[in-house]
Design a protein around this motif. Structure first.
Motif, mmCIF file in Angstrom:
data_model
loop_
_atom_site.group_PDB
_atom_site.id
_atom_site.type_symbol
_atom_site.label_atom_id
_atom_site.label_comp_id
_atom_site.label_asym_id
_atom_site.label_seq_id
_atom_site.Cartn_x
_atom_site.Cartn_y
_atom_site.Cartn_z
ATOM 1 N N LYS A 147 0.826 -1.203 0.000
ATOM 2 C CA LYS A 147 0.000 0.000 0.000
ATOM 3 C C LYS A 147 0.864 1.258 0.000
ATOM 4 O O LYS A 147 0.471 2.294 -0.536
ATOM 5 N N ASN A 148 2.040 1.142 0.618
ATOM 6 C CA ASN A 148 2.953 2.278 0.705
ATOM 7 C C ASN A 148 4.373 1.730 0.734
ATOM 8 O O ASN A 148 4.722 0.909 1.599
ATOM 9 N N VAL A 149 5.220 2.152 -0.218
ATOM 10 C CA VAL A 149 6.594 1.648 -0.285
ATOM 11 C C VAL A 149 7.550 2.471 0.561
ATOM 12 O O VAL A 149 8.737 2.123 0.673
ATOM 13 N N ASN A 150 7.088 3.586 1.133
ATOM 14 C CA ASN A 150 7.889 4.372 2.089
ATOM 15 C C ASN A 150 9.239 4.816 1.519
ATOM 16 O O ASN A 150 10.277 4.699 2.175
ATOM 17 N N GLY A 151 9.269 5.279 0.252
ATOM 18 C CA GLY A 151 10.499 5.793 -0.331
ATOM 19 C C GLY A 151 11.374 4.759 -0.985
ATOM 20 O O GLY A 151 12.537 5.045 -1.329
ATOM 21 N N LEU A 152 10.889 3.538 -1.170
ATOM 22 C CA LEU A 152 11.664 2.498 -1.836
ATOM 23 C C LEU A 152 11.900 2.895 -3.298
ATOM 24 O O LEU A 152 11.016 3.431 -3.959
ATOM 25 N N GLN A 153 13.092 2.627 -3.826
ATOM 26 C CA GLN A 153 13.446 3.001 -5.193
ATOM 27 C C GLN A 153 13.987 1.794 -5.939
ATOM 28 O O GLN A 153 14.408 0.791 -5.326
ATOM 29 N N GLU A 154 13.985 1.893 -7.263
ATOM 30 C CA GLU A 154 14.555 0.852 -8.089
ATOM 31 C C GLU A 154 16.062 0.759 -7.832
ATOM 32 O O GLU A 154 16.745 1.770 -7.729
ATOM 33 N N GLY A 155 16.557 -0.450 -7.750
ATOM 34 C CA GLY A 155 17.961 -0.676 -7.448
ATOM 35 C C GLY A 155 18.233 -0.928 -5.986
ATOM 36 O O GLY A 155 19.356 -1.323 -5.626
ATOM 37 N N ASP A 193 18.112 0.235 5.857
ATOM 38 C CA ASP A 193 19.437 -0.272 6.189
ATOM 39 C C ASP A 193 20.002 0.583 7.316
ATOM 40 O O ASP A 193 20.683 1.589 7.089
ATOM 41 N N GLY A 194 19.709 0.216 8.553
ATOM 42 C CA GLY A 194 20.100 1.016 9.705
ATOM 43 C C GLY A 194 19.088 2.111 9.974
ATOM 44 O O GLY A 194 17.992 2.153 9.407
ATOM 45 N N LEU A 195 19.484 3.047 10.844
ATOM 46 C CA LEU A 195 18.569 4.127 11.219
ATOM 47 C C LEU A 195 18.389 5.144 10.110
ATOM 48 O O LEU A 195 17.285 5.644 9.876
ATOM 49 N N VAL A 196 19.455 5.477 9.380
ATOM 50 C CA VAL A 196 19.379 6.514 8.351
ATOM 51 C C VAL A 196 19.813 5.965 7.002
ATOM 52 O O VAL A 196 20.131 6.737 6.091
ATOM 53 N N GLY A 197 19.867 4.635 6.831
ATOM 54 C CA GLY A 197 20.308 4.044 5.583
ATOM 55 C C GLY A 197 19.205 4.059 4.539
ATOM 56 O O GLY A 197 18.072 4.515 4.763
ATOM 57 N N SER A 198 19.552 3.544 3.346
ATOM 58 C CA SER A 198 18.589 3.497 2.251
ATOM 59 C C SER A 198 17.532 2.438 2.531
ATOM 60 O O SER A 198 17.732 1.514 3.328
#
Length: 327
Positions: free
Chosen positions: A47-55, A104-109
């Motif tokens: 429903k929501n990818v929360n900023g997920l990007q290709e790659g 990936d961690g607190l501030v990771g991608s």
């Protein structure tokens, strides 16, 4: 001439080093994108990818197994995510696996974490769509916290109104808190209730002592509980009552049968009640009998005044008068 040769050598070394660096980088990048290994594709919906990007990376049980190849918006409530997964992981990945968006961690991608599902299932195949789980985002938590704060403010306002009414003596509870006379009556009621409970306990203790002091061996209770002769008499009475009840039920059945026969016109009484012709004959008979009684009274009256029987009737009247005087 020597300077030119040195320059060419340096240039050749630089080109060779650059080519090596470029090949290593291409290999590492291709390996990162799974370009040099056999892969297969699976999808999932969020429903929501929360900023997920290709790659972005795809992990299975914390291990890097693939990348996000494509993100497609299907409608306003569904986003399909395509993932490229290494072929070597196919034997461990099942159709009941669950995908979720993480970081990936607190501030990771952002990345996709795939976890095994509960129970057993078949191995995943090319193009399968696995289940997804959307975690609560920070925005959802803030929205919920905002609603909770608003409800707390409303609750606090209502509590302030209630406490204000109590201090002003409004309502039954406020009146009770501010009315000293009612408070005194309530205390007296509680005192009387406490006294009544103590009296009840005292009465129960006395009854227990009375029961303990009873001589059951020489009382009627002992006769009822232990006397076999008296028990036999009770059993005989119960048997007689049971026999009487059976006789009453049988008599009731016979009366019901008789009543049914009468209602159906069977028997003499049923015929009298149901046969209209016989009823008319019976009424005529009663009418003739009544007329005969009237004529009989008239004949008796005539005999009393006849000179042949008049003396007899007078003699009988005097005899009845003497007996009446004696009584």
């Amino acid at each position: 001439m020597k300077n030119e040769t040195g320059t060419y050598v340096k240039l050749g070394l630089f080109v060779i080093a650059g080519s090596i660096i470029l090949m290593v980088g291409a290999y590492m990048l291709g390996n990162q994108q799974n370009m040099f290994s056999k892969t297969f594709e699976i999808t999932t919906r969020f429903k929501n990818v929360n900023g997920l990007q290709e790659g972005n990376n795809v992990r299975f049980s914390g291990i890097q197994v693939g990348t996000v190849s494509k993100i497609v918006m299907e409608n306003d409530t569904s986003v399909r995510v395509h993932m490229i997964i290494e072929e070597t992981i196919r034997q461990h990945l099942r159709k009941n696996a669950v995908a979720m968006v993480g970081s990936d961690g607190l501030v990771g991608s952002m990345l996709i974490n795939i976890v095994p599902g509960k129970g057993s299932a078949a191995a995943i195949a090319e193009g399968d769509t696995i289940q997804s789980y959307s975690r609560i985002t920070t925005q959802d938590m803030l929205t919920t916290l905002n609603v909770t704060n608003e409800n707390a403010a409303l609750l606090t306002s209502d509590l302030l109104k209630i406490t204000g009414n109590l201090k002003n003596g409004s309502g039954v509870l406020g009146h009770l808190m501010n009315d000293s006379l009612m408070a005194k009556d309530l205390r007296e009621g509680l005192h009387n209730l406490n006294a009544a409970s103590r009296q009840a306990v005292h009465t129960l203790n006395q009854m227990n002592r009375m029961i303990a002091d009873m001589n059951f061996e020489e009382s009627a209770a002992s006769l009822i509980l232990s006397d076999t002769v008296f028990r036999k008499q009770i059993e005989d009475i119960a048997a007689s009552l049971d026999s009487s009840s059976r006789d009453i039920r049988q008599l009731s059945g016979e009366l019901k049968t008789l009543t049914a026969n009468i209602n159906e016109g069977e028997g003499t009484l049923g015929m009298i009640l149901k046969d209209s012709l016989m009823a008319d004959q019976f009424r005529h008979t009663l009418k003739y009998l009544d007329s005969g009684m009237v004529k009989f009274d008239q004949n008796m009256e005539a005999l009393q005044h006849n000179f042949l029987t008049r003396r007899y009737f007078r003699k009988m009247a005097r005899k009845e008068a003497r007996e009446s005087n004696k009584q």
